[in-house]
Scaffold this active site. Sequence first.
Site, mmCIF file in Angstrom:
data_model
loop_
_atom_site.group_PDB
_atom_site.id
_atom_site.type_symbol
_atom_site.label_atom_id
_atom_site.label_comp_id
_atom_site.label_asym_id
_atom_site.label_seq_id
_atom_site.Cartn_x
_atom_site.Cartn_y
_atom_site.Cartn_z
ATOM 1 N N GLU A 51 0.904 -1.326 0.148
ATOM 2 C CA GLU A 51 0.016 0.094 -0.008
ATOM 3 C C GLU A 51 0.818 1.227 0.043
ATOM 4 O OE1 GLU A 51 -0.437 -2.498 1.955
ATOM 5 O OE2 GLU A 51 -2.710 -3.250 1.920
ATOM 6 N N PHE A 113 -11.396 -7.373 14.195
ATOM 7 C CA PHE A 113 -10.178 -7.961 13.227
ATOM 8 C C PHE A 113 -9.981 -6.910 12.197
ATOM 9 C CE2 PHE A 113 -9.279 -10.283 9.163
ATOM 10 C CZ PHE A 113 -8.026 -10.563 9.600
ATOM 11 N N GLN A 114 -8.751 -6.681 11.944
ATOM 12 C CA GLN A 114 -8.089 -5.483 11.105
ATOM 13 C C GLN A 114 -8.679 -3.962 11.281
ATOM 14 O OE1 GLN A 114 -8.256 -7.096 7.045
ATOM 15 N NE2 GLN A 114 -6.223 -8.053 7.278
ATOM 16 N N LYS A 163 -17.495 -0.718 6.532
ATOM 17 C CA LYS A 163 -18.177 -1.698 5.575
ATOM 18 C C LYS A 163 -19.602 -1.688 5.254
ATOM 19 C CE LYS A 163 -17.245 -6.334 4.022
ATOM 20 N NZ LYS A 163 -16.730 -7.567 4.217
ATOM 21 N N MET A 482 24.441 8.552 2.110
ATOM 22 C CA MET A 482 24.304 9.827 2.876
ATOM 23 C C MET A 482 24.678 9.685 4.389
ATOM 24 S SD MET A 482 23.853 13.069 2.353
ATOM 25 C CE MET A 482 23.057 13.797 1.252
#
Lengths: 574, 164
Positions: A51, A113-114, A163, A482
């Site tokens: 993502e 969940f999630q 949802k 760097m």
Amino acid sequence: MELLSGAEMVVRFLRDEGVKYVYGYPGGALLHLYDALFKEKELTHILVRHEQAATHMADGYARATGKAGVVFVTSGPGATNAITGIATAFMDSIPMVVISGQVTSSLIGSDAFQEVDMVGISRPIVKHSFMVRHASEIPEIMRKAFYIAESGRPGPVVIDIPKDTCNPAEKFEYTFPEKVKLRSYNPVQRGHSGQIRKAVELLLSAKRPIICSGGGVILGHAAAQLTELARRLKLPVSNTLMGLGGYPGSDKQFIGMPGMHGSYTANMVMHHSDVILAVGMRFDDRVTNDISKFCPNAKIIHIDIDPASISKTIRADIPIVGPVDNVLTEMIAVVNELSKEANEKALIDWWKQIDEWRSKGLFPYDKENETIIKPEFVIDTLYEVTKDRDTYVTSDVGQHQMFAAQHYLFDKPNRWINSGGLGTMGFGFPAAMGIKLNFPDADVACVTGEGSIQMNIQELSTCLQYDLPVKVICLNNGVLGMVRQWQDMQYNSRYSHSYMTSLPDFKKLVESYGHVGIGVEKATDLKDAMQEAFAMKDRLVFMDIKTDASEHVYPMQIRDGSMRDMWLSKTERT
Amino acid sequence: MRHIISLLMENEPGALSRVVGLFSQRNYNIESLTVAATEDPTVSRLTLTTQGKPEVIEQITKNLNKLIEVVKLVNLSESEHIERELLLIKVKATGAQRSEVKRTVDIFRGQIVDVTPNLYIVQLSGSTSKVDNFIATIGSMSTIVEVVRTGVTGISRADKVLSI
């Protein structure tokens, strides 16, 4: 009027808004939405492999076009994986709309969940966020989200969608909301005319003026106005890292970027100036060095759309809040109206001094070295090969980013795409993909390092799926350049975890995805190899270029000093 | 210097967290905070006090103004205003102490709103310094059991109005 489910409304709205691509990854909380997407033909979804890459793809597109990039991520880990990309967009004021799935309303707060509190977790790094409470709100919320993301000082907006509000069985009336009503949000449309006049008068009377222009000039579509004003008044121009391309990099009035790795000339000019016209730049600490020693004799005119950026770190003598294109247009009009010329005699002396500083070269390096490839030489070669083509250059973060910013001369805005504010490794490659997708005829080169590229290298797979022939220019020195430079300069060369062991054979790696890999180990082979890479228009080419690990980026400002305190090489300082 | 910033914001879930989050995120401090809906149920009025140099207060007000839900804002301490805090204080009051506490409450124009054989609850409103004074005074003659203060709320004097 049509009846649509919440999920269908999201998809339809995006089509009506004119969005062509969304970047994302499905998951439980988003499945209603993905099902609605399945039936939609005009909106193309790009399935990334992580993502974070979706947000950077959307971001790259937004930086090249000025329009909000759109991202779909599912609840929980999908949302948290997007956070780095949202923060990257936020720090550089990039318009983006992130649609995150959320667990069903009745489960919110139950550690389902999630589940993660996306609105809460993203709050410090968004311009605004929305939580959808009912499907019928979706069109209006989305309209507001795009408006907020793209107007004023742009930024990312999160829409968290539980949802159940996307339930396909529940349909509501849908119309595209043409107008937005937001009583508490009214970005300024024009600058204060009195302040603009004062600014012009100060500039015309200046003896040692300079324009320092930033990312706001790019975001505010003001490159043409900036160039006109600078040429009209014969002023030296320094573009910040985010402002490169705002004024043509190959023009003789351009004196290089200012700041930590700015040119000797730009930093000297800034330090000795009596008037700084700061346009759409925010006096980041990477520009100013120690603010108590910053440009002691300079009066500062500061133009910015965001009042909170003015006098945040450096006090402005003449603050002008407004869109930079409008303010610069007004300034040009006032200059013409006053029909006064700038302080001609003083300017001649000033340019004499500037050219003397410039005679050292803007970014000198050992060009004769043929035994080992200097990273600067890679960028110079890239510029030679691509300068006459329509080329976008993205970068990751580190030494290669600074070399690219210093050595590639950007003559147009929106062509230099990098993560300036947050400094996100892993940004360059997906950003290049977002640009290539939307500008298939342009060349898109991602300048990266072997450290940065490995932070989102999985997207080679996405490139295969959607046929995205970007050119990856990997400056492979086998160390985190760097980090190592700072360890050399400030930690007595104690290289704590700044080396990369067990690097993959990048050539074989990209070939396993069906792409082309080219390895380069000799400076004399570089130009031909690069021409070969850019000749392959339809293939992703990964150039694995072995570069000098001991090279440092110079100039480098000396910590806690003024603008003019710089290391010019490993042994020479100002 | 202490500043009283008063603002009107959309009466929506999450708006308050954005205001409060702004302070912690940018390393500013909130000393007190009062918030409630106004006569217009779509709008909440929030009053907060904070300390800082003028540059810091300027940044605070600019950043608050940037929040999408913040409709309008005023720095009350920049002009004439009335400010009040409400104090509820529970003190020990037995024997001769009872009349002494009562007298002091009267002097400060407070009210005793609850009485038990050993305790008084006193209600008092006034400026922060008046409330501070009262707590110090009552503490010198009696044992303080519990202190509850609302923090400052305020309004501009005369014609100056913060409204939409």
